[in-house]
Scaffold this motif. Structure first.
Motif, mmCIF file in Angstrom:
data_model
loop_
_atom_site.group_PDB
_atom_site.id
_atom_site.type_symbol
_atom_site.label_atom_id
_atom_site.label_comp_id
_atom_site.label_asym_id
_atom_site.label_seq_id
_atom_site.Cartn_x
_atom_site.Cartn_y
_atom_site.Cartn_z
ATOM 1 N N ASP A 1 27.593 -17.682 20.442
ATOM 2 C CA ASP A 1 26.242 -17.533 20.977
ATOM 3 C C ASP A 1 25.598 -16.250 20.466
ATOM 4 O O ASP A 1 24.390 -16.200 20.196
ATOM 5 C CB ASP A 1 26.284 -17.533 22.501
ATOM 6 C CG ASP A 1 26.870 -18.821 23.052
ATOM 7 O OD1 ASP A 1 26.149 -19.819 23.125
ATOM 8 O OD2 ASP A 1 28.072 -18.831 23.383
ATOM 9 N N TYR A 2 26.410 -15.224 20.330
ATOM 10 C CA TYR A 2 25.914 -13.938 19.837
ATOM 11 C C TYR A 2 25.421 -14.057 18.403
ATOM 12 O O TYR A 2 24.313 -13.608 18.071
ATOM 13 C CB TYR A 2 27.026 -12.896 19.939
ATOM 14 C CG TYR A 2 26.668 -11.548 19.357
ATOM 15 C CD1 TYR A 2 25.678 -10.759 19.934
ATOM 16 C CD2 TYR A 2 27.326 -11.071 18.222
ATOM 17 C CE1 TYR A 2 25.349 -9.513 19.389
ATOM 18 C CE2 TYR A 2 27.006 -9.840 17.680
ATOM 19 C CZ TYR A 2 26.020 -9.062 18.261
ATOM 20 O OH TYR A 2 25.691 -7.850 17.719
ATOM 21 N N ILE A 3 26.233 -14.675 17.528
ATOM 22 C CA ILE A 3 25.824 -14.751 16.130
ATOM 23 C C ILE A 3 24.682 -15.754 15.935
ATOM 24 O O ILE A 3 23.822 -15.551 15.064
ATOM 25 C CB ILE A 3 27.016 -15.082 15.203
ATOM 26 C CG1 ILE A 3 27.707 -16.378 15.617
ATOM 27 C CG2 ILE A 3 27.991 -13.931 15.193
ATOM 28 C CD1 ILE A 3 28.891 -16.750 14.711
ATOM 29 N N MET A 4 24.639 -16.804 16.750
ATOM 30 C CA MET A 4 23.518 -17.739 16.648
ATOM 31 C C MET A 4 22.207 -17.060 16.996
ATOM 32 O O MET A 4 21.157 -17.380 16.427
ATOM 33 C CB MET A 4 23.733 -18.950 17.560
ATOM 34 C CG MET A 4 24.587 -20.043 16.967
ATOM 35 S SD MET A 4 24.421 -21.616 17.859
ATOM 36 C CE MET A 4 25.153 -21.212 19.440
ATOM 37 N N SER A 5 22.240 -16.115 17.913
ATOM 38 C CA SER A 5 21.007 -15.454 18.335
ATOM 39 C C SER A 5 20.356 -14.677 17.200
ATOM 40 O O SER A 5 19.156 -14.413 17.212
ATOM 41 C CB SER A 5 21.281 -14.521 19.527
ATOM 42 O OG SER A 5 22.111 -13.443 19.146
ATOM 43 N N GLY A 6 21.148 -14.307 16.190
ATOM 44 C CA GLY A 6 20.598 -13.595 15.048
ATOM 45 C C GLY A 6 20.097 -14.515 13.947
ATOM 46 O O GLY A 6 19.553 -14.046 12.948
ATOM 47 N N GLY A 7 20.309 -15.826 14.122
ATOM 48 C CA GLY A 7 19.876 -16.771 13.103
ATOM 49 C C GLY A 7 20.978 -17.187 12.151
ATOM 50 O O GLY A 7 20.710 -17.710 11.070
ATOM 51 N N LEU A 8 22.220 -16.980 12.541
ATOM 52 C CA LEU A 8 23.357 -17.399 11.720
ATOM 53 C C LEU A 8 23.711 -18.848 12.013
ATOM 54 O O LEU A 8 23.651 -19.290 13.170
ATOM 55 C CB LEU A 8 24.566 -16.503 11.994
ATOM 56 C CG LEU A 8 24.484 -15.100 11.390
ATOM 57 C CD1 LEU A 8 25.218 -14.091 12.254
ATOM 58 C CD2 LEU A 8 25.037 -15.084 9.983
ATOM 59 N N ILE A 9 24.081 -19.584 10.964
ATOM 60 C CA ILE A 9 24.516 -20.970 11.105
ATOM 61 C C ILE A 9 25.768 -21.167 10.252
ATOM 62 O O ILE A 9 26.043 -20.367 9.353
ATOM 63 C CB ILE A 9 23.419 -21.968 10.675
ATOM 64 C CG1 ILE A 9 23.059 -21.776 9.190
ATOM 65 C CG2 ILE A 9 22.187 -21.837 11.557
ATOM 66 C CD1 ILE A 9 22.159 -22.864 8.638
ATOM 67 N N PRO A 10 26.549 -22.232 10.509
ATOM 68 C CA PRO A 10 27.774 -22.456 9.725
ATOM 69 C C PRO A 10 27.474 -22.724 8.251
ATOM 70 O O PRO A 10 26.464 -23.342 7.908
ATOM 71 C CB PRO A 10 28.393 -23.700 10.381
ATOM 72 C CG PRO A 10 27.802 -23.745 11.752
ATOM 73 C CD PRO A 10 26.417 -23.204 11.608
ATOM 74 N N SER A 11 28.359 -22.276 7.393
ATOM 75 C CA SER A 11 28.167 -22.425 5.951
ATOM 76 C C SER A 11 28.755 -23.745 5.452
ATOM 77 O O SER A 11 29.621 -23.770 4.572
ATOM 78 C CB SER A 11 28.814 -21.249 5.199
ATOM 79 O OG SER A 11 30.194 -21.160 5.542
ATOM 80 N N ASP A 12 28.277 -24.844 6.027
ATOM 81 C CA ASP A 12 28.662 -26.155 5.527
ATOM 82 C C ASP A 12 27.406 -26.919 5.131
ATOM 83 O O ASP A 12 26.290 -26.576 5.529
ATOM 84 C CB ASP A 12 29.483 -26.931 6.569
ATOM 85 C CG ASP A 12 28.787 -27.043 7.914
ATOM 86 O OD1 ASP A 12 27.615 -27.483 7.951
ATOM 87 O OD2 ASP A 12 29.398 -26.684 8.939
ATOM 88 N N ARG A 13 27.592 -27.957 4.349
ATOM 89 C CA ARG A 13 26.463 -28.697 3.793
ATOM 90 C C ARG A 13 25.591 -29.311 4.883
ATOM 91 O O ARG A 13 24.358 -29.322 4.786
ATOM 92 C CB ARG A 13 26.985 -29.790 2.860
ATOM 93 C CG ARG A 13 25.897 -30.550 2.116
ATOM 94 C CD ARG A 13 26.505 -31.456 1.070
ATOM 95 N NE ARG A 13 27.203 -30.692 0.068
ATOM 96 C CZ ARG A 13 26.602 -30.152 -0.990
ATOM 97 N NH1 ARG A 13 25.296 -30.269 -1.154
ATOM 98 N NH2 ARG A 13 27.299 -29.469 -1.875
ATOM 99 N N GLU A 14 26.219 -29.813 5.953
ATOM 100 C CA GLU A 14 25.466 -30.489 7.005
ATOM 101 C C GLU A 14 24.516 -29.533 7.725
ATOM 102 O O GLU A 14 23.371 -29.892 8.017
ATOM 103 C CB GLU A 14 26.428 -31.128 8.016
ATOM 104 C CG GLU A 14 27.260 -32.275 7.477
ATOM 105 C CD GLU A 14 28.370 -31.825 6.544
ATOM 106 O OE1 GLU A 14 28.774 -30.628 6.636
ATOM 107 O OE2 GLU A 14 28.821 -32.634 5.714
ATOM 108 N N SER A 15 24.968 -28.328 7.988
ATOM 109 C CA SER A 15 24.147 -27.355 8.705
ATOM 110 C C SER A 15 22.934 -26.944 7.877
ATOM 111 O O SER A 15 21.817 -26.835 8.389
ATOM 112 C CB SER A 15 24.973 -26.124 9.064
ATOM 113 O OG SER A 15 26.062 -26.464 9.900
ATOM 114 N N ALA A 16 23.164 -26.719 6.582
ATOM 115 C CA ALA A 16 22.062 -26.333 5.700
ATOM 116 C C ALA A 16 21.096 -27.501 5.510
ATOM 117 O O ALA A 16 19.873 -27.327 5.537
ATOM 118 C CB ALA A 16 22.610 -25.875 4.355
#
Length: 335
Positions: free
Chosen positions: A154-169
């Motif tokens: 939740d902390y890292i999502m709040s900064g705008g981070l997302i998983p580095s996989d093809r589906e997320s991008a």
């Protein structure tokens, strides 16, 4: 070795800058592990209900990281990020406008040890990203592993981070309204093993997934180079082929994360420690490279766009390097 201690007369402003960087380094290196331990320890206390309720919430919120995450403008504007920015300092430079009606795949170079430039510029608003690029929302990709850590996710999502996989991008790039910028540290964790002062080696030759992603969704490619990123830490010598490098590469393949043996300065002394040096970092955003959308691009098409991207990145570096104290005889090396 004589230890150089910090003077007692350090101004409060600089002390706050150091404190801001201490929390950032801790967050990067140990906060996820701390959150995991806390989650399980709470189960055996009278506060067990917190872990139970979070577990239920986590179950229903499992897919949120891969569906754009849950950024917080309040968190991105924290004063602590401004102090962190000024510690180095870190600056953001625009060379061309980004059209908010389009989506972008941004290649961030170099990875460095702790990705200080990319984090400060794209996960906070301390360097003025919204003012320089109005209508553009940046999302920095991070290893999916870290989104499996309770509380930390939740902390890292709040900064705008997302998983580095093809589906997320792809989820963000499918948005036809535009305005999304997926930021990828192209060299990834392996490139951090080459991060040391004076190094200009980038893992790019065989990194073509981000180019394919851009073509599939018709997103323009944007090269970005952070001058000074590799100057922030020293690293134990680990030339390719050495026993140390071999062990590091094997561990990286097993764990998914690289383990560079880095060092710089401490909190109260300047001789050793895990805090970065106070060296300036300037992140230069290049001009967008137009891409023709093709859901099923050929290898030749990917290779052609990859070559164009590499040339534009090289040109960006050459045009700006002397402004940021890079010797004229230094050039990028792609491996």
């Amino acid at each position: 070795m004589a230890i150089e201690f910090a003077p007692r007369s350090v101004p409060l402003e600089r002390r706050l800058q150091t404190a801001a960087v201490v929390q950032w380094v801790y967050s990067f290196l140990a906060l996820a592990q701390t959150c995991i331990i806390l989650f399980f320890l709470l189960v055996f206390t009278r506060f067990w209900i917190i872990s139970v309720l979070y577990g239920i919430y986590w179950f229903y919120d499992w897919d949120t990281p891969s569906q754009g995450g849950r950024r917080s403008d309040v968190m991105r504007r924290w004063a602590v990020w401004r102090y962190m920015r000024d510690y180095f300092p870190i600056t953001l430079v625009k060379t061309a406008d980004l059209d908010p009606r389009e989506n972008y795949v941004v290649g961030s170079h170099p990875h460095g040890v702790l990705v200080a430039g990319a984090f400060t510029n794209f996960c906070t608003e301390a360097t003025g990203f919204p003012d320089l690029f109005p209508g553009i929302t940046p999302y920095l990709l991070m290893l999916p592993l870290w989104f499996r850590a309770p509380f930390f996710r939740d902390y890292i999502m709040s900064g705008g981070l997302i998983p580095s996989d093809r589906e997320s991008a792809a989820y963000l790039l499918k948005n036809r309204k535009g305005g999304n910028a997926v930021v990828i540290a192209v060299g990834g964790a392996p490139e951090s093993l080459d991060a040391r002062p004076g190094a200009y080696t980038l893992l790019l030759k065989n990194r073509k997934g981000f180019v394919k992603l851009a073509i599939q969704h018709g997103a323009s490619l944007v090269p970005v180079f952070s001058f000074g990123e590799n100057e922030l830490f020293d690293q134990v010598e680990n030339p390719r082929g050495s026993w140390l490098r071999t062990i590091q590469e094997k561990l990286q393949k097993i764990m998914g994360v690289a383990l560079p043996l880095f060092h710089a300065r401490g909190v109260f002394q300047y001789s050793f420690g895990l805090l970065p040096y106070r060296k300036p970092v300037c992140t230069v955003v290049g001009k967008p490279i137009k891409v023709v959308e093709n859901p099923d691009p050929s290898h030749e098409e990917i290779d052609r766009m990859h070559t164009i991207y590499t040339e534009e990145l090289y040109k960006l570096f050459e045009e700006h390097k002397t402004k940021y104290n890079v010797p004229a005889d230094k050039h990028l090396t792609f491996v």
